[in-house]
Design an enzyme around this catalytic site. Structure first.
Site, PDB file in Angstrom:
ATOM      1  CE  LYS A 166      -3.529   2.820   1.020  1.00  0.00           C
ATOM      2  NZ  LYS A 166      -4.356   3.275  -0.111  1.00  0.00           N
ATOM      3  CG  ASN A 180     -10.523   3.794  -3.347  1.00  0.00           C
ATOM      4  OD1 ASN A 180      -9.832   4.574  -2.692  1.00  0.00           O
ATOM      5  ND2 ASN A 180     -10.204   3.425  -4.595  1.00  0.00           N
ATOM      6  N   GLY A 222      -8.012   7.604   0.959  1.00  0.00           N
ATOM      7  CA  GLY A 222      -7.259   8.791   1.354  1.00  0.00           C
ATOM      8  C   GLY A 222      -5.899   8.506   1.960  1.00  0.00           C
ATOM      9  CB  CYS A 249      -3.331   9.077  -4.873  1.00  0.00           C
ATOM     10  SG  CYS A 249      -4.707   8.887  -3.708  1.00  0.00           S
ATOM     11  CE  LYS A 256      -1.789   1.988 -10.027  1.00  0.00           C
ATOM     12  NZ  LYS A 256      -1.924   1.396  -8.697  1.00  0.00           N
ATOM     13  CB  THR A 306      -9.361   4.572  -9.036  1.00  0.00           C
ATOM     14  OG1 THR A 306      -8.730   5.580  -8.240  1.00  0.00           O
ATOM     15  CG2 THR A 306      -9.165   3.224  -8.380  1.00  0.00           C
ATOM     16  N   GLY A 324      -6.834  -2.994 -13.990  1.00  0.00           N
ATOM     17  CA  GLY A 324      -8.115  -2.314 -14.130  1.00  0.00           C
ATOM     18  C   GLY A 324      -9.179  -3.362 -14.377  1.00  0.00           C
ATOM     19  N   GLY A 325      -9.785  -3.868 -13.309  1.00  0.00           N
ATOM     20  CA  GLY A 325     -10.907  -4.787 -13.453  1.00  0.00           C
ATOM     21  C   GLY A 325     -10.548  -6.201 -13.841  1.00  0.00           C
ATOM     22  CB  THR A 352     -11.655  -4.209  -7.548  1.00  0.00           C
ATOM     23  OG1 THR A 352     -11.138  -2.894  -7.750  1.00  0.00           O
ATOM     24  CG2 THR A 352     -12.992  -4.117  -6.847  1.00  0.00           C
TER      25      THR A 352
HETATM   26  O1  RRO Z   1      -5.642   5.570  -0.655  1.00  0.00           O
HETATM   27  C1  RRO Z   1      -6.398   5.861  -1.597  1.00  0.00           C
HETATM   28  O2  RRO Z   1      -7.451   6.468  -1.440  1.00  0.00           O
HETATM   29  C2  RRO Z   1      -6.077   5.511  -2.991  1.00  0.00           C
HETATM   30  C3  RRO Z   1      -4.825   5.638  -3.564  1.00  0.00           C
HETATM   31 BR1  RRO Z   1      -3.318   6.126  -2.578  1.00  0.00          BR
HETATM   32  C4  RRO Z   1      -4.660   5.390  -4.948  1.00  0.00           C
HETATM   33  O3  RRO Z   1      -3.574   5.502  -5.553  1.00  0.00           O
HETATM   34  N1  RRO Z   1      -5.759   5.041  -5.670  1.00  0.00           N
HETATM   35  C5  RRO Z   1      -6.973   4.914  -5.105  1.00  0.00           C
HETATM   36  O4  RRO Z   1      -7.942   4.613  -5.808  1.00  0.00           O
HETATM   37  N2  RRO Z   1      -7.119   5.148  -3.766  1.00  0.00           N
END
Ligand code: RRO
Length: 308
Positions: free
Chosen positions: A46, A70, A73, A131, A165, A193, A243-244, A266
């Protein structure tokens, strides 16, 4: 099924998307079985930041048709907490470790790369410049110039592979990928995402505490395939496609779109063994289609496959 990626020899091409599989919690739940049947050929942690973060206000998740939004954060222990508490556990995993990093300035990224790259247990670094849930005023990966400048600052700091990324929330992801390559990136991974929101039907106010979030799951796969094809056609460095992805057929589609590795994201929340299942379905599919391995199918959908 083995595949070479940035100097690493991996048993198969299926890894996890950052933040979608908690290997430390899984180890507590599944014990030794996790290491005996680890679902991925490499593990991506993560994303971490320099300072600890609490993450976004709840609610943080919304289920959509064929996916989820999601708004996590980026809660994490910060660099020092990660090095002291998480890294020793992740170092014991039976596969190479890729650590995901995010800063809101080149200085923060520098501290993260310097702190993490020196660790022997770390095989590669993923730079999360995409992100959607941290509002710093600047998402580096939305601009090729910022991405190039960041890579030029970080590249001299380590000889370990740097994976960038990419965000799908731009008109031209290939331009950002090219900038990453020019700055010395070893690989790109995509997609993060898609910016998304959901309205609480009862209150007609945004459901997510932060108001918006990022969409993932089967709903985004066709977007990922299109962007992966564009990126893989443009750059010479390898791409990790995600992605999916929920099946071997989905993984083969990513490989045909140009992916060297495929990440499951996911789907891990639904099935913690999804990585193993996707890898074995992919192996059967490649064999039945007469491909000698994943590399033989790579870029099959491209007009000029990489390396051709
Ligand atoms: O932690 C998140 O909310 C998050 C991150 Br760091 C990211 O790179 N992509 C995402 O969908 N959520």
């Amino acid at each position: 099924m083995s595949v070479a990626f940035c100097g690493l020899e991996l048993d198969h091409p299926v890894i996890n998307g950052s933040g979608t599989f908690d290997a430390i919690a899984a180890g507590r739940t599944f014990g030794a079985a996790l290491h005996e049947r680890f679902p991925f050929s490499a593990f991506v942690s993560k994303t971490i930041t320099v300072e600890p973060r609490a993450g976004n206000p709840p609610p943080r998740l919304w289920e959509t048709a064929a996916g989820m939004i999601n708004s996590i954060g980026l809660p994490n222990k910060g660099l020092d907490g990660f090095l002291a508490q998480d890294l020793p556990v992740l170092a014991e995993l039976p596969v190479p470790l890729i650590v995901s990093l995010m800063g809101t300035s080149p200085e923060q990224f520098t501290r993260l790369v310097e702190g993490v790259a020196a660790e022997q247990a770390v095989a590669a670094l993923e730079l999360n410049v995409s992100c959607p849930n941290v509002h710093s005023g600047l998402i580096v990966g939305e601009q090729p110039e910022e991405t190039l400048a960041l890579l030029e600052a970080l590249r001299p700091l380590t000889g370990k592979p740097l994976i960038v990324k990419l965000t799908p929330n731009v008109a031209d992801p290939a331009a950002v990928a090219l900038a990453a390559e020019e700055g010395g990136a070893d690989a790109v991974s995509l997609i993060n995402t898609l910016k998304a929101a959901a309205i609480d039907p009862a209150t007609l106010r945004p459901w997510l505490g932060a108001g918006r979030g990022g969409l993932s799951g089967p709903a985004v796969r066709a977007v990922a395939v299109e962007q992966l094809r564009a990126v893989a056609s443009a750059v010479g460095i390898p791409a990790i496609g995600m992605g999916g992805v929920a099946s071997g057929a989905d993984a083969l589609e990513m490989i045909a779109a140009g992916a060297t590795l495929v990440a499951v994201g996911t789907e891990n929340f639904r099935d913690p063994a999804a990585g193993s299942r996707v890898a074995s379905e992919l192996a059967k599919l490649l064999e039945s289609r007469g491909f000698e391995g994943p590399g033989a199918a790579r870029g099959a959908s491209l007009d000029s496959p990489a390396g051709a």
